[in-house]
Design an enzyme around this catalytic site. Structure first.
Site, PDB file in Angstrom:
ATOM      1  N   ASN A  37      35.209  80.689  74.791  1.00  0.00           N
ATOM      2  CA  ASN A  37      35.513  79.416  75.429  1.00  0.00           C
ATOM      3  C   ASN A  37      34.313  78.874  76.205  1.00  0.00           C
ATOM      4  O   ASN A  37      33.783  79.538  77.101  1.00  0.00           O
ATOM      5  CB  ASN A  37      36.708  79.614  76.387  1.00  0.00           C
ATOM      6  CG  ASN A  37      37.426  78.321  76.702  1.00  0.00           C
ATOM      7  OD1 ASN A  37      37.128  77.286  76.117  1.00  0.00           O
ATOM      8  ND2 ASN A  37      38.380  78.386  77.622  1.00  0.00           N
ATOM      9  N   HIS A 122      53.541  81.961  80.969  1.00  0.00           N
ATOM     10  CA  HIS A 122      53.038  81.435  82.248  1.00  0.00           C
ATOM     11  C   HIS A 122      54.049  80.474  82.858  1.00  0.00           C
ATOM     12  O   HIS A 122      54.547  79.589  82.169  1.00  0.00           O
ATOM     13  CB  HIS A 122      51.755  80.633  82.032  1.00  0.00           C
ATOM     14  CG  HIS A 122      50.600  81.439  81.566  1.00  0.00           C
ATOM     15  ND1 HIS A 122      49.318  80.948  81.546  1.00  0.00           N
ATOM     16  CD2 HIS A 122      50.507  82.703  81.102  1.00  0.00           C
ATOM     17  CE1 HIS A 122      48.491  81.873  81.087  1.00  0.00           C
ATOM     18  NE2 HIS A 122      49.188  82.948  80.804  1.00  0.00           N
ATOM     19  N   HIS A 212      42.606  86.268  89.179  1.00  0.00           N
ATOM     20  CA  HIS A 212      41.435  85.634  88.577  1.00  0.00           C
ATOM     21  C   HIS A 212      40.138  85.918  89.332  1.00  0.00           C
ATOM     22  O   HIS A 212      39.363  84.995  89.635  1.00  0.00           O
ATOM     23  CB  HIS A 212      41.671  84.125  88.421  1.00  0.00           C
ATOM     24  CG  HIS A 212      41.222  83.590  87.095  1.00  0.00           C
ATOM     25  ND1 HIS A 212      40.082  82.861  86.940  1.00  0.00           N
ATOM     26  CD2 HIS A 212      41.758  83.698  85.865  1.00  0.00           C
ATOM     27  CE1 HIS A 212      39.933  82.526  85.663  1.00  0.00           C
ATOM     28  NE2 HIS A 212      40.948  83.030  84.982  1.00  0.00           N
ATOM     29  N   GLU A 236      46.710  90.880  88.141  1.00  0.00           N
ATOM     30  CA  GLU A 236      45.607  90.858  87.171  1.00  0.00           C
ATOM     31  C   GLU A 236      44.297  90.482  87.836  1.00  0.00           C
ATOM     32  O   GLU A 236      44.273  89.596  88.701  1.00  0.00           O
ATOM     33  CB  GLU A 236      45.988  89.831  86.100  1.00  0.00           C
ATOM     34  CG  GLU A 236      44.933  89.583  85.060  1.00  0.00           C
ATOM     35  CD  GLU A 236      45.408  88.535  84.064  1.00  0.00           C
ATOM     36  OE1 GLU A 236      46.633  88.345  83.917  1.00  0.00           O
ATOM     37  OE2 GLU A 236      44.555  87.894  83.443  1.00  0.00           O
ATOM     38  N   ARG A 283      43.098  94.622  79.323  1.00  0.00           N
ATOM     39  CA  ARG A 283      43.275  93.275  78.753  1.00  0.00           C
ATOM     40  C   ARG A 283      42.185  92.839  77.769  1.00  0.00           C
ATOM     41  O   ARG A 283      42.214  91.728  77.251  1.00  0.00           O
ATOM     42  CB  ARG A 283      43.382  92.263  79.900  1.00  0.00           C
ATOM     43  CG  ARG A 283      44.742  92.379  80.517  1.00  0.00           C
ATOM     44  CD  ARG A 283      45.031  91.401  81.577  1.00  0.00           C
ATOM     45  NE  ARG A 283      44.721  90.018  81.309  1.00  0.00           N
ATOM     46  CZ  ARG A 283      45.432  89.210  80.523  1.00  0.00           C
ATOM     47  NH1 ARG A 283      46.476  89.674  79.868  1.00  0.00           N
ATOM     48  NH2 ARG A 283      45.086  87.942  80.379  1.00  0.00           N
ATOM     49  N   HIS A 312      44.732  89.981  76.346  1.00  0.00           N
ATOM     50  CA  HIS A 312      44.534  88.583  76.707  1.00  0.00           C
ATOM     51  C   HIS A 312      45.061  87.711  75.561  1.00  0.00           C
ATOM     52  O   HIS A 312      44.806  87.994  74.405  1.00  0.00           O
ATOM     53  CB  HIS A 312      43.025  88.378  76.901  1.00  0.00           C
ATOM     54  CG  HIS A 312      42.618  87.056  77.435  1.00  0.00           C
ATOM     55  ND1 HIS A 312      41.343  86.577  77.289  1.00  0.00           N
ATOM     56  CD2 HIS A 312      43.299  86.119  78.133  1.00  0.00           C
ATOM     57  CE1 HIS A 312      41.243  85.391  77.875  1.00  0.00           C
ATOM     58  NE2 HIS A 312      42.410  85.093  78.401  1.00  0.00           N
ATOM     59  N   ASP A 316      42.677  79.748  74.458  1.00  0.00           N
ATOM     60  CA  ASP A 316      41.310  79.712  73.932  1.00  0.00           C
ATOM     61  C   ASP A 316      41.034  80.855  72.954  1.00  0.00           C
ATOM     62  O   ASP A 316      39.934  80.957  72.417  1.00  0.00           O
ATOM     63  CB  ASP A 316      40.271  79.687  75.064  1.00  0.00           C
ATOM     64  CG  ASP A 316      40.555  80.645  76.203  1.00  0.00           C
ATOM     65  OD1 ASP A 316      41.586  80.478  76.880  1.00  0.00           O
ATOM     66  OD2 ASP A 316      39.737  81.544  76.417  1.00  0.00           O
ATOM     67  N   GLU A 339      50.110  88.780  76.172  1.00  0.00           N
ATOM     68  CA  GLU A 339      50.158  87.462  76.812  1.00  0.00           C
ATOM     69  C   GLU A 339      50.470  86.393  75.760  1.00  0.00           C
ATOM     70  O   GLU A 339      49.954  86.428  74.644  1.00  0.00           O
ATOM     71  CB  GLU A 339      48.809  87.139  77.471  1.00  0.00           C
ATOM     72  CG  GLU A 339      48.803  85.785  78.177  1.00  0.00           C
ATOM     73  CD  GLU A 339      47.472  85.492  78.874  1.00  0.00           C
ATOM     74  OE1 GLU A 339      46.474  86.166  78.580  1.00  0.00           O
ATOM     75  OE2 GLU A 339      47.451  84.578  79.720  1.00  0.00           O
ATOM     76  N   TRP A 402      35.202  82.023  89.684  1.00  0.00           N
ATOM     77  CA  TRP A 402      36.316  81.150  89.310  1.00  0.00           C
ATOM     78  C   TRP A 402      37.458  81.976  88.760  1.00  0.00           C
ATOM     79  O   TRP A 402      37.281  82.914  88.032  1.00  0.00           O
ATOM     80  CB  TRP A 402      35.877  80.132  88.250  1.00  0.00           C
ATOM     81  CG  TRP A 402      37.059  79.299  87.801  1.00  0.00           C
ATOM     82  CD1 TRP A 402      37.710  78.354  88.524  1.00  0.00           C
ATOM     83  CD2 TRP A 402      37.741  79.376  86.557  1.00  0.00           C
ATOM     84  NE1 TRP A 402      38.767  77.840  87.792  1.00  0.00           N
ATOM     85  CE2 TRP A 402      38.809  78.460  86.584  1.00  0.00           C
ATOM     86  CE3 TRP A 402      37.564  80.174  85.400  1.00  0.00           C
ATOM     87  CZ2 TRP A 402      39.697  78.286  85.515  1.00  0.00           C
ATOM     88  CZ3 TRP A 402      38.426  79.996  84.336  1.00  0.00           C
ATOM     89  CH2 TRP A 402      39.484  79.058  84.392  1.00  0.00           C
TER      90      TRP A 402
HETATM   91  C1  GCO Z   1      44.561  84.471  81.414  1.00  0.00           C
HETATM   92  C2  GCO Z   1      43.195  83.964  81.669  1.00  0.00           C
HETATM   93  C3  GCO Z   1      42.854  82.614  81.153  1.00  0.00           C
HETATM   94  C4  GCO Z   1      41.368  82.377  81.328  1.00  0.00           C
HETATM   95  C5  GCO Z   1      40.839  81.662  80.132  1.00  0.00           C
HETATM   96  C6  GCO Z   1      39.361  81.371  80.244  1.00  0.00           C
HETATM   97  O1  GCO Z   1      44.933  85.404  82.094  1.00  0.00           O
HETATM   98  O2  GCO Z   1      45.194  83.961  80.504  1.00  0.00           O
HETATM   99  O3  GCO Z   1      42.751  84.262  82.944  1.00  0.00           O
HETATM  100  O4  GCO Z   1      43.645  81.587  81.674  1.00  0.00           O
HETATM  101  O5  GCO Z   1      41.102  81.694  82.491  1.00  0.00           O
HETATM  102  O6  GCO Z   1      41.120  82.414  79.009  1.00  0.00           O
HETATM  103  O7  GCO Z   1      38.882  80.835  79.063  1.00  0.00           O
HETATM  104 MG    MG Z   2      43.541  86.246  83.398  1.00  0.00          MG
END
Ligand code: GCO
Ligand code: MG
Length: 402
Positions: A37, A122, A212, A236, A283, A312, A316, A339, A402
């Site tokens: 991504n 989510h 995050h 997470e 993940r 994950h 993306d 996920e 971030w």
């Molecule tokens: C999650 C992730 C995503 C990421 C994204 C970045 O747990 O799904 O943290 O939301 O931020 O995949 O490209």
């Molecule tokens: Mg994440």
């Protein structure tokens, strides 16, 4: 069976994806995902300039040797760009092998270890009331595992929270949007939403949350302690995992379970977390982690320590990665959860797939290979558009993860 040609397809049906198509002299082709991504064209060029020329003429059945050729055989190994390119080759070759065998991929990986794949979705909202409303919608769709993200009072934007009714997309701007973060405001407000969810929906539903990478290890430890009464399935990325040892500090203080790995691409990025039992779920996923071949190695190491997978699965990652993840998840014993952040309709029209959502679970499907295909003509109608992930600053301007 010889590899006769390979090409990279870059398209943007709702968001950018990089797909590798490998063709053979027996007319069977395989598909792999190479999407990173925000850096899509880098991987595309890496494949075109450095990988595809070395693939032509090779035996498509030699998956392990081809993997080693591009990993062990390459001097500068292990970055996410390399591993995504290698993952695309690996996924495509497993696809070809399974199609040639006339079997769904999970059969080649050892057969079914479970009847369906549990997924988490989510749920988010700017306020607790918004979260509770969204939560109800998810429950009605059949989800039994739900990730909860709530806006932080005093912050204009919070990770994972989107406008009402709009699907969350992380790469939201041409150039990185600058957002503002405040850890104290987050830690002061985060408990209330879990309390409200437990009060309204009871103890049976499994709750997850994504921190995050925002906290220091000791802040993460205090968050874990604070959330213990709500018995999370996991928290997470509570702190960046660059320094794997730092998770010892979190473990000393809390029994809240931890998931890590979506930004890791090699077994060496998470080896210490696994062997010191510092996390509960891994993940790292197929596309960023070198493909099925390498992910199986990671899952096998994790299994020795009773650690499970939690691949994950954000939007993306293309449906090809999702397909492969579901096959691996179906086959291995230590699958934990997958996920699921649903792709938009346009993505679904370009990438057709055998896997099916069914009340909070996935059925992997019985199509030969990994079961995901691409409609190239349709894909061509959606050209690449640059999109970037945001960056974070503290209120005084300091750059923060971030
Ligand atoms: C999650 C992730 C995503 C990421 C994204 C970045 O747990 O799904 O943290 O939301 O931020 O995949 O490209
Ligand atoms: Mg994440």
């Amino acid at each position: 069976m010889k590899i006769t040609s390979a090409k990279v397809i870059v398209c943007s049906p709702g968001r950018n994806f990089v797909t590798l198509k490998i063709e053979t002299d027996e007319g069977i082709y395989g598909l792999g995902d190479a999407t990173v991504n925000g850096r899509e064209l880098v991987v595309a060029q890496y494949l075109e300039e450095h990988v595809i020329p070395s693939l032509i003429g090779r035996d498509a059945g030699q998956i392990e040797d081809i993997w080693q050729f591009f990993y062990r055989g390459y001097y500068w190994k292990k970055g996410v760009i390399d591993m995504a390119a290698l993952a695309a080759v690996d996924m495509a070759l497993w696809d070809i092998k399974a199609k040639a065998a006339g079997m769904p991929l999970y059969q080649l990986l050892g057969g079914k270890s479970r009847e369906y794949i549990n997924v988490y979705t989510h749920v988010n909202g700017e306020t607790i009331a918004d979260v509770l409303a969204d939560f109800e919608v998810a429950l009605n769709k059949g989800y039994k595992f739900i990730r909860v993200q709530c806006g932080v009072p005093g912050l204009a934007k919070t990770y994972g929270v989107t406008k009402k009714g709009v699907a969350y997309e992380p790469a939201n701007a041409n150039l990185p949007e600058e957002q503002v973060w405040n850890t104290t405001k987050y830690l002061n407000s985060v408990e209330a939403v879990f309390k409200a969810v437990r009060e309204k929906f009871g103890d049976e539903v499994e709750l997850l949350t994504d921190v995050h990478h925002r906290l220091t290890p000791i802040e993460a430890a205090s968050l874990g302690k604070m959330l213990e009464p709500y018995r999370l399935f996991w928290m997470e990325d509570p702190t960046p995992s660059d320094n794997q040892e730092s998770f010892k500090l979190i473990r000393q203080h809390t029994t809240t379970k931890i998931a890590v790995g979506e930004v890791t691409s090699s077994i060496y990025d998470i080896k210490d977390l696994i062997t010191n039992q510092l996390v509960d779920y891994i993940r790292t996923t197929i596309v960023h982690g070198g493909g099925i071949t390498h992910i199986r190695q990671i899952a096998n190491l994790a299994a020795l320590y009773q650690i499970k997978t939690g691949f994950h699965g954000a939007t993306d990652l293309s449906p090809i990665t999702m397909g492969c993840a579901l096959h691996v998840g179906t086959a291995i014993n230590n699958f934990g959860i997958q996920e699921h952040m649903p792709h938009c309709q346009v993505t679904e029209s370009v990438f057709t797939h055998a896997y099916q959502f069914d009340h909070g679970t996935f059925q992997v499907g019985e199509a030969p290979g990994h079961g995901v295909d691409i409609n190239e003509e349709l894909a061509a109608q959606y050209p690449y558009k640059r999109a970037s992930l945001p960056v974070n600053r503290l209120e005084d301007g300091t750059l923060h993860p971030w």
